[in-house]
Structures are given as C-alpha cells and as structure tokens.
Design a protein around this motif. Structure first.
Motif, short mmCIF file in Angstrom:
data_model
loop_
_atom_site.label_atom_id
_atom_site.label_comp_id
_atom_site.label_asym_id
_atom_site.label_seq_id
_atom_site.Cartn_x
_atom_site.Cartn_y
_atom_site.Cartn_z
N VAL A 74 -39.72 -18.16 -3.36
CA VAL A 74 -40.05 -18.00 -4.81
C VAL A 74 -41.35 -17.99 -5.25
CG1 VAL A 74 -37.90 -19.39 -5.32
CG2 VAL A 74 -40.17 -20.60 -5.31
N GLY A 75 -42.29 -18.18 -4.13
CA GLY A 75 -43.76 -17.94 -4.54
C GLY A 75 -44.22 -16.81 -5.16
N PRO A 76 -43.60 -15.43 -4.51
CA PRO A 76 -44.09 -14.38 -5.16
C PRO A 76 -43.80 -14.21 -6.88
CG PRO A 76 -43.20 -13.74 -3.17
CD PRO A 76 -43.07 -15.39 -3.45
N MET A 77 -42.77 -14.68 -6.98
CA MET A 77 -42.14 -14.68 -8.70
C MET A 77 -42.95 -15.47 -9.36
SD MET A 77 -38.06 -14.92 -8.47
CE MET A 77 -37.62 -15.42 -6.77
N GLY A 83 -49.77 -16.29 -15.81
CA GLY A 83 -50.67 -15.39 -16.61
C GLY A 83 -50.00 -14.15 -17.72
N ARG A 84 -48.67 -13.91 -17.19
CA ARG A 84 -48.01 -12.94 -18.02
C ARG A 84 -47.55 -13.44 -19.19
NH1 ARG A 84 -46.88 -7.87 -15.45
NH2 ARG A 84 -47.68 -7.96 -13.26
N ILE A 86 -45.13 -11.71 -20.84
CA ILE A 86 -43.58 -11.25 -20.49
C ILE A 86 -43.20 -11.57 -19.41
CG2 ILE A 86 -41.90 -9.61 -20.70
CD1 ILE A 86 -43.21 -8.22 -22.63
N LYS A 87 -42.49 -12.78 -19.07
CA LYS A 87 -42.02 -13.33 -17.65
C LYS A 87 -40.95 -12.73 -17.06
CE LYS A 87 -45.14 -16.83 -18.42
NZ LYS A 87 -46.52 -16.71 -17.69
N TYR A 88 -40.81 -12.55 -15.92
CA TYR A 88 -39.67 -12.14 -15.25
C TYR A 88 -38.89 -13.54 -14.84
CZ TYR A 88 -36.70 -11.06 -11.31
OH TYR A 88 -35.58 -10.56 -10.46
N ASN A 89 -37.70 -13.71 -15.30
CA ASN A 89 -36.90 -14.81 -15.22
C ASN A 89 -35.33 -14.51 -15.20
OD1 ASN A 89 -36.57 -17.66 -15.40
ND2 ASN A 89 -35.91 -17.60 -17.69
N PRO A 90 -35.15 -14.05 -13.72
CA PRO A 90 -33.67 -13.76 -13.58
C PRO A 90 -32.92 -15.03 -13.50
CG PRO A 90 -34.59 -13.74 -11.42
CD PRO A 90 -35.92 -14.11 -12.70
N GLU A 91 -31.70 -14.74 -13.66
CA GLU A 91 -30.35 -15.96 -13.25
C GLU A 91 -30.68 -16.13 -11.65
OE1 GLU A 91 -26.49 -15.70 -14.42
OE2 GLU A 91 -26.83 -14.35 -15.97
N LYS A 92 -30.56 -17.59 -11.53
CA LYS A 92 -30.61 -17.88 -10.09
C LYS A 92 -29.66 -18.88 -9.87
CE LYS A 92 -35.20 -18.91 -9.65
NZ LYS A 92 -36.30 -19.57 -8.87
N HIS A 93 -28.78 -18.35 -8.99
CA HIS A 93 -27.73 -19.12 -8.72
C HIS A 93 -27.82 -19.43 -7.17
CE1 HIS A 93 -25.42 -18.43 -12.39
NE2 HIS A 93 -25.81 -17.30 -12.44
#
Length: 203
Positions: A74-77, A83-84, A86-93
C-alpha cells in the motif's frame, strides 16, 4: 483488481509487492480485492512440529513481517496521495484466508490466549482494508468473492473452476488453490475463477 494468495512470511522475497503497488497507482482500479492468505503464519501451522510455548517469538515475527509486507503493497498508494488534493481512494476488500484464520483457531483451542492474539494483530484495517470474515462471501458488481467456496456435506473447497460455477450459479472468484484456472458457462457467460498465487518463493 484481484490480489491472489501472497503467503508472506519472514525470509521470503516480497519485492513484487512494491511492483503491484506501483501497478495499482498506474491503473487505479475502482475496487481491489485481496483474496486472503496474505499472511502465511507459519508459527501457527498445526502440521508443524513444535510446542505451543515456543511459538511466542515466532508469532510476533510473523505479525511484524506481515505488516512490513503490507506497507510495501500500500506504500505506493500512500506516496501517490501525499500532498494531493484529489486522492486515489479505491474500495479495498480483504477476505480472510485459512492461514490468517489460524490465529482465531489457536485462540479458540487455547482459551488462555483469547484477548491476547487476534487476526486484528495483522493490521489489515489500519492499512485501509475492509476485512471480511473467513469464508464470508462478498458480492461486488454481481461477482462473488471469498477465499474459497465450499461444496458437499464435508464443507471442502470446490475442486475446480467449473465446480465453482455449478456451486454458485453466478460469476465467482476465489483463492486458496495454488493454480490459475478459469471456466466460462456457455449459456450464461458466468465466469468461475481460481485466481492462482502471488508470491516469488517456492512452496
């Protein structure tokens, strides 16, 4: 995106988890399903020879390494979102696998450990995953996911992708089986998928 069984444990190469994390950031899927057995938990392997009282340090090492490996994934996410606006925030199951379930089974078999060890020790929720109990079926966009699906009175895992289709009567994806297999129903076009494995070491 589906991440098959990773079975991380101390001493194995996990460099591919960073590659997967970078791939996620590049492709940005809306939903990520970690199909379970992310952790191997060899310290609680009931087939291994050893006494329970000698396992404490090894359990701690398993947990520590699992958290380290998850950070690689998950580090790359996290880095991408830093600092962004608009975040990239997918559903994570994450569907708990039988290897992680070793923790709960150990506590149930040794009541003195209840409240001392738990699946939550692995830090999956803290890493942003919605965690689903072992063998719970999760349906997303019409597709069922579980670490594995059972059939028959003995409750054993289904034996093939075709059997998975017959058992579920819908599209379904599972892990657990150390091979990749796919079956497509000729009329309904439902897909049964054994997602294979996601590790570099030799099992």
């Amino acid at each position: 995106m589906v991440i098959p069984d990773c079975q991380v444990k101390p001493g194995v190469d996990i460099s591919h988890l960073s590659w997967i994390g970078n791939y996620i950031v590049e492709k940005q899927p809306d939903v990520i399903v970690n199909i379970g057995d992310f952790a191997d938990m060899p310290s609680l392997n009931s087939y291994a020879v050893g006494k329970a009282e000698s396992e404490g340090t090894r359990y701690a090492e398993d947990v520590k390494f699992t958290k380290y490996a998850m950070d690689k994934l998950v580090g790359p996410m996290r880095k991408y979102n830093s600092g962004r606006r608009i975040k990239y925030n997918p559903e994570k199951h994450l569907t708990i696998g039988n290897h992680e379930f070793r923790i709960q089974r150990e506590a149930e078999n040794n009541p003195k450990l209840i409240g001392t060890i738990s699946i939550e020790d692995l830090g999956y929720k803290e890493a942003g995953w919605k965690v689903h109990d072992f063998l719970k079926i999760v349906k997303i966009d019409g597709i069922e996911y579980s670490h594995y699906f059972v059939s028959g009175s003995m409750g054993r895992p289904v034996s093939s992708a075709a059997a998975l289709l017959r058992t579920r009567q819908c599209s379904a994806t599972m892990g657990h089986v150390q091979r990749h297999e796919i079956s497509v129903h000729p009329q309904t076009q439902n897909i049964g998928l054994f997602s294979g494995i996601c590790y570099l070491h030799d099992e």
